[in-house]
Design a protein around this motif. Structure first.
Motif, PDB file in Angstrom:
ATOM      1  N   UNK A   1       0.837  -1.205   0.000  1.00  0.00           N
ATOM      2  CA  UNK A   1       0.000   0.000   0.000  1.00  0.00           C
ATOM      3  C   UNK A   1       0.871   1.254   0.000  1.00  0.00           C
ATOM      4  N   UNK A   2       1.863   1.300   0.874  1.00  0.00           N
ATOM      5  CA  UNK A   2       2.704   2.489   0.952  1.00  0.00           C
ATOM      6  C   UNK A   2       3.554   2.658  -0.309  1.00  0.00           C
ATOM      7  N   UNK A   3       3.986   1.548  -0.902  1.00  0.00           N
ATOM      8  CA  UNK A   3       4.761   1.662  -2.140  1.00  0.00           C
ATOM      9  C   UNK A   3       3.884   2.187  -3.270  1.00  0.00           C
ATOM     10  N   UNK A   4       2.617   1.754  -3.316  1.00  0.00           N
ATOM     11  CA  UNK A   4       1.670   2.284  -4.298  1.00  0.00           C
ATOM     12  C   UNK A   4       1.567   3.797  -4.151  1.00  0.00           C
ATOM     13  N   UNK A   5       1.425   4.270  -2.927  1.00  0.00           N
ATOM     14  CA  UNK A   5       1.279   5.710  -2.690  1.00  0.00           C
ATOM     15  C   UNK A   5       2.534   6.469  -3.108  1.00  0.00           C
ATOM     16  N   UNK A   6       3.687   5.949  -2.761  1.00  0.00           N
ATOM     17  CA  UNK A   6       4.950   6.601  -3.115  1.00  0.00           C
ATOM     18  C   UNK A   6       5.134   6.632  -4.631  1.00  0.00           C
ATOM     19  N   UNK A   7       4.880   5.498  -5.285  1.00  0.00           N
ATOM     20  CA  UNK A   7       5.080   5.405  -6.731  1.00  0.00           C
ATOM     21  C   UNK A   7       4.131   6.322  -7.497  1.00  0.00           C
ATOM     22  N   UNK A   8       2.864   6.364  -7.081  1.00  0.00           N
ATOM     23  CA  UNK A   8       1.898   7.164  -7.836  1.00  0.00           C
ATOM     24  C   UNK A   8       2.122   8.661  -7.642  1.00  0.00           C
TER      25      UNK A   8
ATOM     26  N   UNK B   1      -7.569   5.456  -5.490  1.00  0.00           N
ATOM     27  CA  UNK B   1      -8.576   6.505  -5.650  1.00  0.00           C
ATOM     28  C   UNK B   1      -8.565   7.437  -4.435  1.00  0.00           C
ATOM     29  N   UNK B   2      -8.495   6.881  -3.246  1.00  0.00           N
ATOM     30  CA  UNK B   2      -8.437   7.715  -2.041  1.00  0.00           C
ATOM     31  C   UNK B   2      -7.183   8.591  -2.060  1.00  0.00           C
ATOM     32  N   UNK B   3      -6.089   8.006  -2.491  1.00  0.00           N
ATOM     33  CA  UNK B   3      -4.809   8.717  -2.590  1.00  0.00           C
ATOM     34  C   UNK B   3      -4.895   9.849  -3.615  1.00  0.00           C
ATOM     35  N   UNK B   4      -5.607   9.615  -4.699  1.00  0.00           N
ATOM     36  CA  UNK B   4      -5.761  10.641  -5.738  1.00  0.00           C
ATOM     37  C   UNK B   4      -6.426  11.899  -5.176  1.00  0.00           C
ATOM     38  N   UNK B   5      -7.443  11.721  -4.347  1.00  0.00           N
ATOM     39  CA  UNK B   5      -8.120  12.893  -3.785  1.00  0.00           C
ATOM     40  C   UNK B   5      -7.183  13.678  -2.871  1.00  0.00           C
ATOM     41  N   UNK B   6      -6.333  12.983  -2.123  1.00  0.00           N
ATOM     42  CA  UNK B   6      -5.337  13.683  -1.318  1.00  0.00           C
ATOM     43  C   UNK B   6      -4.341  14.434  -2.196  1.00  0.00           C
ATOM     44  N   UNK B   7      -3.952  13.806  -3.297  1.00  0.00           N
ATOM     45  CA  UNK B   7      -3.023  14.449  -4.239  1.00  0.00           C
ATOM     46  C   UNK B   7      -3.631  15.725  -4.800  1.00  0.00           C
TER      47      UNK B   7
END
Length: 232
Positions: free
Chosen positions: A44-51, A73-79
Motif C-alpha cells: 500500500x505504501x509503495x503504491x502511494x509513493x510510486x503514484x 482513488x483515495x490517494x488521488x483525492x489527497x493528491x
C-alpha cells in the motif's frame, strides 16, 4: 510456493512473510492467514509513493483493481487536495480564484473522506466473507485502518514535496539542513504508522480488535444540513 501444499502451515507462514506480515505470523489463526487477500501495508505504501512520483510526471492514472484500486482513488483525492491548497495560499491568487479553489477543496475533501469509509467498508466485507468475529470484549482502535491509510497517503505527499525542496537551486545550506531533518522525522513517522497499521490489521483479522467504519457525516456539503445553503 511451487510444490508446497498451500494448506501447509509452514508454506502459509512463508507466504505471510513475503506479503509483509511480521515473522511471528506462525502464531496467528487461520482467519488471520486468510487476510493475506488484502495487500500488505508495504504494498500500500509503495503504491502511494510510486503514484505520487508518476502523477507529477504525467497524467493521473489508476491501473489497479480490488482493494488497491480503492487505495489509489483515495490517494488521488489527497493528491488533488494538496495542490489545490497550495493554490489557495498563493499571494497572487485573487478573490475569484480563491473562491473557486475553496469550493474545489470542499468537494475533494468530501470525496477523500468518502473513500476512507469505502476502504473500511471493504475490510468489513472481507471480514464477513471470512466469518471473522471479534472476541467478546475486544477493544476498538482509536482510528480505523482506512484513516491510517489516509494518513500514510498524506505522508507520502509530504515526503515527495520535502524532497523537492532539497533540489531547489535557490536554497541555501540552512534551508537544506532544515528540510533534511524534517525528511528524517517524516520517514520515522511513516515507518511507525506503517508498523502500527500492520499490527492493527493482524489484530482485526485475528479477532483481537473490533473493526468498524467511522462515519464522517460531514454537514457542510449537505444542502439539507448547512444553514448557509438551505436558508438561501
Amino acid at each position: 510456493m511451487t510444490g508446497e501444499n498451500p494448506h501447509n502451515g509452514t508454506a502459509l507462514v512463508r507466504s505471510l512473510v513475503r506479503l509483509g506480515f511480521p515473522p511471528d505470523s506462525r502464531t496467528m489463526s487461520a482467519s488471520t492467514l486468510a487476510a493475506t487477500r488484502l495487500p500488505s501495508v508495504s504494498d500500500i505504501t509503495q503504491l502511494q509513493i510510486d503514484t505520487v512520483a508518476a502523477w507529477h510526471r504525467g497524467p493521473i492514472e489508476n491501473p489497479y483493481d480490488g482493494f488497491k484500486q480503492l487505495v489509489c482513488k483515495q490517494h488521488e483525492y489527497n493528491y488533488r487536495l494538496w495542490h489545490q491548497e497550495d493554490i489557495a495560499r498563493s499571494p497572487t491568487a485573487d478573490d475569484v480564484k480563491i473562491a473557486a479553489v475553496k469550493r474545489a477543496i470542499d468537494t475533494l475533501n468530501q470525496q477523500r473522506n468518502d473513500m476512507i469509509e469505502k476502504l473500511d467498508d471493504a475490510i468489513t466485507e472481507l471480514l464477513g466473507t471470512l466469518h471473522v468475529r471479534p472476541a467478546d470484549g475486544a477493544p476498538i482502535n482509536t482510528e480505523t485502518a482506512g484513516s491510517a491509510i489516509d494518513r500514510l497517503s498524506i505522508m507520502s505527499l509530504r515526503l515527495y514535496h520535502y524532497r523537492e525542496q532539497l533540489d531547489r537551486d535557490d536554497a541555501d545550506a540552512s534551508h537544506r539542513a532544515m528540510v533534511a531533518a524534517r525528511i528524517d522525522l517524516c520517514q520515522q513517522q511513516h515507518t511507525d504508522l506503517s508498523n502500527s497499521l500492520q499490527a492493527l490489521l493482524v489484530d482485526i483479522f485475528d479477532g483481537k480488535k473490533q473493526h468498524k467504519t467511522y462515519r464522517q457525516m460531514k454537514m457542510y456539503n449537505d444542502p439539507s444540513l448547512n444553514p448557509e445553503i438551505y436558508q438561501s
